[in-house]
Design an enzyme around this catalytic site. Structure first.
Site, PDB file in Angstrom:
ATOM      1  N   ASN A   9     -40.637 -50.126  20.316  1.00 49.88           N
ATOM      2  CA  ASN A   9     -40.808 -49.367  21.556  1.00 49.88           C
ATOM      3  C   ASN A   9     -39.463 -49.422  22.273  1.00 49.88           C
ATOM      4  OD1 ASN A   9     -41.434 -48.284  23.997  1.00 49.88           O
ATOM      5  ND2 ASN A   9     -42.900 -49.870  24.613  1.00 49.88           N
ATOM      6  N   LYS A  11     -38.570 -47.887  24.849  1.00 51.56           N
ATOM      7  CA  LYS A  11     -38.698 -47.711  26.305  1.00 51.56           C
ATOM      8  C   LYS A  11     -37.631 -46.724  26.801  1.00 51.56           C
ATOM      9  CE  LYS A  11     -40.739 -52.272  26.439  1.00 51.56           C
ATOM     10  NZ  LYS A  11     -40.968 -53.534  27.138  1.00 51.56           N
ATOM     11  N   HIS A  94     -49.501 -49.022  27.999  1.00 53.88           N
ATOM     12  CA  HIS A  94     -48.502 -50.094  28.059  1.00 53.88           C
ATOM     13  C   HIS A  94     -48.515 -50.709  29.460  1.00 53.88           C
ATOM     14  CE1 HIS A  94     -44.701 -52.221  28.005  1.00 53.88           C
ATOM     15  NE2 HIS A  94     -44.784 -52.186  26.689  1.00 53.88           N
ATOM     16  N   GLU A  96     -46.212 -51.556  31.353  1.00 52.18           N
ATOM     17  CA  GLU A  96     -45.254 -50.951  32.294  1.00 52.18           C
ATOM     18  C   GLU A  96     -45.831 -49.669  32.882  1.00 52.18           C
ATOM     19  OE1 GLU A  96     -41.943 -51.042  29.581  1.00 52.18           O
ATOM     20  OE2 GLU A  96     -41.959 -53.226  29.742  1.00 52.18           O
ATOM     21  N   GLU A 166     -50.219 -57.477  24.257  1.00 50.04           N
ATOM     22  CA  GLU A 166     -48.926 -57.750  24.865  1.00 50.04           C
ATOM     23  C   GLU A 166     -49.128 -58.486  26.188  1.00 50.04           C
ATOM     24  OE1 GLU A 166     -45.775 -54.822  23.231  1.00 50.04           O
ATOM     25  OE2 GLU A 166     -46.629 -53.958  25.032  1.00 50.04           O
ATOM     26  N   GLY A 172     -40.283 -58.869  27.736  1.00 46.49           N
ATOM     27  CA  GLY A 172     -38.931 -58.825  28.277  1.00 46.49           C
ATOM     28  C   GLY A 172     -38.492 -60.114  28.954  1.00 46.49           C
ATOM     29  N   SER A 209     -41.467 -60.298  23.552  1.00 50.47           N
ATOM     30  CA  SER A 209     -40.315 -61.119  23.135  1.00 50.47           C
ATOM     31  C   SER A 209     -40.336 -61.504  21.654  1.00 50.47           C
ATOM     32  CB  SER A 209     -40.189 -62.364  24.018  1.00 50.47           C
ATOM     33  OG  SER A 209     -39.988 -61.989  25.368  1.00 50.47           O
TER      34      SER A 209
HETATM   35  P1  13P Z   1     -40.015 -57.062  24.503  1.00 51.53           P
HETATM   36  O1  13P Z   1     -40.022 -57.189  23.012  1.00 51.53           O
HETATM   37  O2  13P Z   1     -38.704 -56.607  25.064  1.00 51.53           O
HETATM   38  O3  13P Z   1     -40.555 -58.272  25.174  1.00 51.53           O
HETATM   39  O4  13P Z   1     -41.038 -55.866  24.863  1.00 51.53           O
HETATM   40  C1  13P Z   1     -42.296 -55.868  24.316  1.00 51.53           C
HETATM   41  C2  13P Z   1     -42.958 -54.590  24.622  1.00 51.53           C
HETATM   42  O5  13P Z   1     -43.276 -54.304  25.762  1.00 51.53           O
HETATM   43  C3  13P Z   1     -43.201 -53.644  23.524  1.00 51.53           C
HETATM   44  O6  13P Z   1     -44.029 -52.604  23.910  1.00 51.53           O
END
Ligand code: 13P
Length: 245
Positions: A9, A11, A94, A96, A166, A172, A209
């Site tokens: 992803n 983003k 997601h 976010e 997640e 992140g 992560s």
């Molecule tokens: P990270 O791997 O940067 O923690 O992000 C995970 C994520 O949100 C994948 O959709």
């Protein structure tokens, strides 16, 4: 048999030159992998990523969809556009999208329905925040997220319904759920999928992560069917290690 999925992803990252460099360096890494490899670039880069990944065993996904075919929805990207671009998989719900953009459960439910009606591969994200974990309500949170999204009935084939667990506190942050924590949540999701919806063979991915140093420990668990990776998927050097962990 559930085939492992390693999904990226990206983003709101990776510009034209970075996308070009990524695929140049990534080369045949997915062709040499026995895993299903998915990459979700930001919308404007989908055509470029599709062209550069052609015949390389990489599925290009979208990070979201607005649940309408087309129309007067300023700023949105809908179903016909994704179909036109050849997109076959979509990430929905997601954290976010839920937190930063305030996506409520009823919109997520509409998106899930729309993805199913359009026969796309649904990658549906769930996960608890740190306070929710500290208060011990993470199972209730997941149950609510799944039920509110799926209770209109699941119609897609099991291989097209993928759940990504997640935990928000691991996204992140560099803090990864331990394999034991992830396994416990995956087993819980598997149970709901099986008992409530009759889906035994849907894949359940872990996200938060994930990096080359910790992927093996996570994937050793039989309920963890792959990974949804943010930061460590942006560079080919790191994502190559993940697809061939
Ligand atoms: P990270 O791997 O940067 O923690 O992000 C995970 C994520 O949100 C994948 O959709």
């Amino acid at each position: 048999m559930r085939r492992t999925i390693i999904a990226a992803n990206w983003k709101m990252n990776n510009l034209t030159s970075e996308v070009i460099n990524f695929f140049a360096e990534f080369g045949d890494a997915a062709l040499n992998s026995e895993n299903e490899v998915i990459i979700a670039p930001a919308y404007p880069y989908i055509p470029l990523a599709s062209a550069l990944s052609k015949n390389k065993n990489i599925e290009i996904a979208a990070q979201d969809v607005y649940p309408k075919a087309e129309g007067a929805f300023t700023g949105m990207v809908g179903g016909k556009m994704l179909a036109d671009l050849g997109v076959k998989a979509v990430i929905i719900g997601h954290s976010e999208r839920r937190r930063i953009f305030g996506e409520p459960n009823d919109l997520i439910r509409e998106k899930v329905k729309f993805v199913q009606e359009n026969g796309l591969h649904l990658i549906f994200c769930v996960g608890e925040t740190l306070p929710e974990r500290e208060n011990g309500v993470m199972f209730d949170v997941l149950k609510e997220q799944i039920h509110s999204a799926f209770d209109d009935n699941l119609t897609l084939a099991p291989e097209k319904i993928t759940i990504a667990y997640e935990p928000v506190w691991a996204i992140g942050t560099g803090v990864t759920a331990t394999p034991e924590q992830a396994a416990e949540m995956h087993a819980f999701i598997r149970k709901i999928m099986k008992e409530k919806y009759g889906y035994e063979d849907s894949r359940i991915l872990y996200g938060g992560s994930v990096k080359p140093e910790n992927i093996q420990g996570l994937m050793a668990n039989e309920d963890i069917d792959g990974a949804l990776v943010g930061g460590a998927s942006l560079k080919a050097s790191s994502f190559m290690k993940l697809v061939n962990f």
